[in-house]
Design an enzyme around this catalytic site. Structure first.
Site, short mmCIF file in Angstrom:
data_model
loop_
_atom_site.label_atom_id
_atom_site.label_comp_id
_atom_site.label_asym_id
_atom_site.label_seq_id
_atom_site.Cartn_x
_atom_site.Cartn_y
_atom_site.Cartn_z
CG ASP A 1 -56.10 -92.57 38.94
OD1 ASP A 1 -56.92 -93.27 39.55
OD2 ASP A 1 -56.22 -92.25 37.74
CG HIS B 1 -59.36 -95.19 37.74
ND1 HIS B 1 -58.52 -94.18 37.35
CD2 HIS B 1 -60.27 -95.33 36.74
CE1 HIS B 1 -58.90 -93.70 36.17
NE2 HIS B 1 -59.96 -94.39 35.77
CB SER C 1 -59.44 -93.28 32.49
OG SER C 1 -60.20 -92.48 33.35
#
Length: 551
Positions: A88, A309, A472
């Protein structure tokens, strides 16, 4: 509630009842074969935190029954430590809620500029950042994949028709034309978006300075604005400024928010969509050479406030392990734009080679340049008994018609290339027509399972916390539950855990909203939105895992 009548006719169907003996007690899987006739309990604001741990019977909330699992199935047990790799954005490894969950490579001596464990990565004590270089530069904005396709094939196909292309290049040409269309549409949107946020910034400034004649900018609160509005009801210019400023406050349009929005909007044009932008200049490698490995650093001290994120995903996964069963390997490959297939492939292999049992990949893209590299890495993970969990994406697309990547599907058929890959959609809180989270992609061919994706509480960079939504979150929750199963039943294979997660979920047959451009009111039975037709349930999954592990 609006959907009470709807719920009276909704049936919840579960697969066969399975019982097992644990700690001399008998537990059975949640069986929902009745009609719900009572109102579901609305979530209070204070109860929103960790709603996804709740149970559909006890709480009438479509959570994963994690609390129920810990309170009964795992109450007297201790699992083994399990490592989950997070491929990620970079993770804020100093966050107070994450620092004790970060994997440590005990075979590597930190900061000695040597590859002590001879794995090809120098000083990789906690993982690897594939976007960083030794001078401290970090890629924060990169091309979309369709921009890379244009960069690569413009010289070959630009301004040509299908009749001017060699027959052996026809499929590639079709891909190029699709990429060109996607790029054209996105560029149009990007320019409009940039103009919009520029105007928002201008309107905010004008409104503040009009009101500033009466209230200083730092004291312009909703209360003071309402008071001022009543004092000068006939001052139209002031009334307009008060209305605008009030809306900026209500909807969180702070100066920081606007500047962040402007940065992303401008970078979308100058970098993500720019065919002249070199998005590998920082790394200095050849992104088309899978054997060019000498790039990246072990440094995660990057701009995690912008690249946030990965930190959010880390908090969701580790929070599933209430007994601190889960460690994470941060592997940074994501920036704003699309991930490089080379980085995806190498990060998967790194995770496998360093002991990860689960790999979370909460990213997706609509085009792919080097699918074979990624496919080979997925198979490598399967060979080494590692489960890969990927998000379905947030475009509200039917992936039967709009495929995205990574995927375990063969390009030319519907055959899966491996049996260790799960694609996860996002589900909502209540058992109603909104059980499919509004933006979640779906599709019976591509999506395997759904998991909660509405406002999941998690870690934010700089020791902060907040909520995160979308597929996600659903993928991260699924990764956490998969890690729990590995923790308590380490003899199971990645394939077995994949099918346990799919088979043990709760199946709902009622209609949910799946609007299309042609039919805004279109609905589909929830169990037709994925291969399993189900929502993840940790309680059922652990019961099934126990049963299978004994055989």
């Amino acid at each position: 509630m609006k959907f009470q009548k709807f719920l009276r006719t909704a049936f919840l169907v579960l697969v066969i009842l399975l019982a097992f003996s644990c700690e001399k007690k008998k537990y059975s899987r949640i069986q929902l074969s009745y009609t719900i006739s009572n109102k579901q309990k609305p979530l209070e604001k204070d109860n929103l935190k960790n709603w996804h741990f709740k149970d559909v019977i006890i709480d009438t909330i479509s959570g994963i029954s994690l609390n129920r699992a810990y309170d009964s199935l795992l109450i007297h047990k201790r699992g083994k430590e399990v490592v989950v790799a997070i491929i990620d954005m970079a993770v804020d490894v100093t966050h107070k809620e994450l620092e004790n969950h970060i994997w440590v490579n005990i075979d590597e001596i930190p900061n000695n500029t040597k590859d002590d464990d001879d794995n090809g990565y120098i000083d990789d004590v906690n993982g690897w950042n594939f976007l960083n270089n030794k001078t401290g530069e970090n890629n924060e904005f990169v091309n979309y994949e369709y921009t890379r396709i244009l960069k690569k094939y413009n010289s070959k196909f630009q301004n040509k028709t299908i009749n001017e292309v060699r027959s052996e290049d026809s499929l590639l040409f079709v891909k190029y034309k699709r990429a060109l269309e996607a790029h054209t549409n996105r560029l149009k949107y990007a320019k409009e978006d940039s103009t919009y946020i520029t105007n928002v910034s201008k309107w905010k400034s004008e409104a503040e300075h009009t009101v500033e004649k009466f209230i200083t900018i730092e004291k312009q609160t909703l209360e003071r604005l309402d008071s001022l509005k009543n004092i000068y009801p006939k001052n139209d210019k002031l009334q307009t400024a008060i209305h605008r400023k009030s809306n900026f406050i209500k909807y969180g349009f702070t100066d920081d928010y606007i500047e962040d929005y402007k940065l992303k909007a401008e970078s979308r044009i100058s970098k993500l969509l720019n065919t002249n932008f070199d998005d590998r200049k920082v790394q200095g490698d050849d992104s088309e050479d899978i054997n060019d490995l000498e790039y990246g650093t072990p440094n995660f001290n990057v701009n995690t406030s912008l690249l946030d994120h990965g930190t959010k995903i880390a908090g969701i996964i580790t929070n599933i392990g209430l007994n601190k069963e889960i460690k994470i390997i941060p592997l940074a490959i994501s920036a704003y734009g699309d991930e490089h297939d080379k980085d995806i492939s190498l990060a998967i292999r790194y995770a496998v080679n360093n002991g990860a049992k689960v790999i979370n990949m909460s990213f997706y893209k609509t085009f792919i340049l080097n699918k074979k590299w990624v496919d080979d890495a997925i198979r490598y993970a399967e060979k080494n008994n590692v489960l890969i969990i990927n998000c379905a994406g947030n475009d509200d697309f039917n992936l039967n018609e709009n495929q995205n990547y990574p995927t375990d599907q063969d390009h030319n058929s519907s055959v899966e290339i491996s049996d260790n890959f799960l694609k996860i959609g996002a589900s909502g809180v209540y058992l109603d027509e909104k059980l499919k989270y509004s933006s979640s992609n779906y599709g019976k061919k591509e999506v395997d399972l759904f998991a909660p994706g509405y406002k999941v509480y998690t870690t934010y960079p700089n020791n902060e916390n907040g909520y995160m939504g979308g597929t996600s979150s659903g993928a991260a929750i699924t990764s956490g539950v998969a890690a729990l199963i590995y923790s308590y039943y380490p003899n199971l294979t990645a394939s077995q855990i994949k099918h346990i997660l799919m088979d043990s979920g709760l199946e709902y047959t009622f209609e949910v909203s799946t609007p299309t451009k042609e039919d805004k009111n279109k609905t589909t039975p929830f169990n037709q939105l994925s291969k399993s037709g189900k929502v993840l349930n940790a309680y059922n999954a652990l019961i099934m895992a126990d049963s299978i592990s004994r055989n």
